[in-house]
Design an enzyme around this catalytic site. Structure first.
Site, PDB file in Angstrom:
ATOM      1  N   SER A  63      40.722  46.041  43.047  1.00 31.20           N
ATOM      2  CA  SER A  63      41.024  45.325  44.824  1.00 31.20           C
ATOM      3  C   SER A  63      40.373  46.034  45.926  1.00 31.20           C
ATOM      4  O   SER A  63      41.738  47.434  46.041  1.00 31.20           O
ATOM      5  CB  SER A  63      42.157  44.439  45.119  1.00 31.20           C
ATOM      6  OG  SER A  63      42.610  43.792  45.671  1.00 31.20           O
TER       7      SER A  63
ATOM      8  N   TYR B 120      51.227  42.941  43.599  1.00 30.48           N
ATOM      9  CA  TYR B 120      50.292  43.012  43.294  1.00 30.48           C
ATOM     10  C   TYR B 120      49.712  44.457  44.449  1.00 30.48           C
ATOM     11  O   TYR B 120      49.003  45.368  43.106  1.00 30.48           O
ATOM     12  CB  TYR B 120      49.812  41.528  44.380  1.00 30.48           C
ATOM     13  CG  TYR B 120      48.084  41.738  43.610  1.00 30.48           C
ATOM     14  CD1 TYR B 120      47.969  41.597  42.244  1.00 30.48           C
ATOM     15  CD2 TYR B 120      46.682  42.091  44.559  1.00 30.48           C
ATOM     16  CE1 TYR B 120      45.970  42.074  41.993  1.00 30.48           C
ATOM     17  CE2 TYR B 120      45.722  41.945  44.608  1.00 30.48           C
ATOM     18  CZ  TYR B 120      44.967  41.742  43.024  1.00 30.48           C
ATOM     19  OH  TYR B 120      44.301  41.678  42.848  1.00 30.48           O
TER      20      TYR B 120
END
Length: 244
Positions: A139, A152
């Site tokens: 990501s 995250y």
């Protein structure tokens, strides 16, 4: 030249979003798909759609905690594993002061332990073959940290580090490729899964600039459809208006 023809590709998190669209895109290039996820109905529909259009796909109900059974299934059906797409992931936003330990632990279990389980399961097969490709879905949060995304982002920084180590060790010494794809915000319904109230607000605001899973699937095909002597290390795919 098509370098994906007849390659056996195992994809986790394949029942929806990036996983499902990538499975269809790879199948269209001639890859044989082993689609894994926890939702039987959506998984079966994906496989039916691929097979109806002339592709080859099989479904395996699987959790990232038990990747060995998935790898064994793929070898039993097709005799080899050429590619693992470590795609199953969980993105839950919360702020440190919220102490959302349940969400933090869930992301660690899926985004870190799940990826390690996948590598551990397929690596012996690839070592025997002296060839293979492990693509870890990362990501942009693995490159930059945004508000409410501390844990995250930490899991995705881990993915960056593990893949870089795999490139140095497995790529150089064993001929096994390792790549990451780092999407920005993708519209996969993730914002609705955030349980922390403040985190959900931040997630919904961020999701307003989300791009489609097809954009990521196109990158997956590009990264995997390369000659044996070429590795695409990392592709970053960001929405035009994304600021982190």
């Amino acid at each position: 030249m098509n370098h994906l023809q007849d390659k056996v590709v195992v994809i986790t998190g394949a029942s929806s979003g990036i996983g499902a669209v990538s499975a269809k895109a790879l199948s269209a290039r001639g890859a044989k798909i082993v689609a894994a996820a926890r939702g039987q109905e959506t998984l079966d529909q994906l496989v039916a759609d691929i097979n109806m259009t002339g592709g080859t796909a099989v479904a395996r109900l699987a959790d990232v905690a038990d990747m060995q059974a998935l790898a064994d299934f793929a070898v039993e059906r097709f005799g080899r594993i050429d590619v693992l797409v470590n795609n199953a992931g969980l993105m839950l936003f919360s702020f440190w002061k919220d102490g959302a330990m349940d969400d933090w632990n869930r992301m660690i279990d899926v985004n870190i332990r799940g990826y390690l389980n996948g590598v551990h399961a397929v690596l012996p097969v690839m070592l025997r073959q002296k060839a293979g490709h492990i693509l870890n879905m990362d990501s942009v949060a693995g490159h930059q940290v945004g508000d409410g995304a501390g844990v995250y982002s930490s899991t995705k920084f881990f993915v960056q580090a593990m893949t870089e180590s795999m490139r140095r060790e497995l790529g150089v010494r064993e001929g096994i490729k390792a790549s990451t794809i780092s999407p920005g915000v993708i519209d996969t319904g993730w914002a609705d899964k955030v349980t922390d109230p403040a985190g959900r607000t931040a997630a919904q605001e961020l999701n307003a600039i989300a791009i489609s899973p097809q954009s990521v699937a196109d990158a997956v095909v590009y990264a995997l459809d390369q000659p044996a002597d070429v590795t695409v290390n990392d592709l970053i795919i960001s929405p035009t208006r994304q600021s982190w």
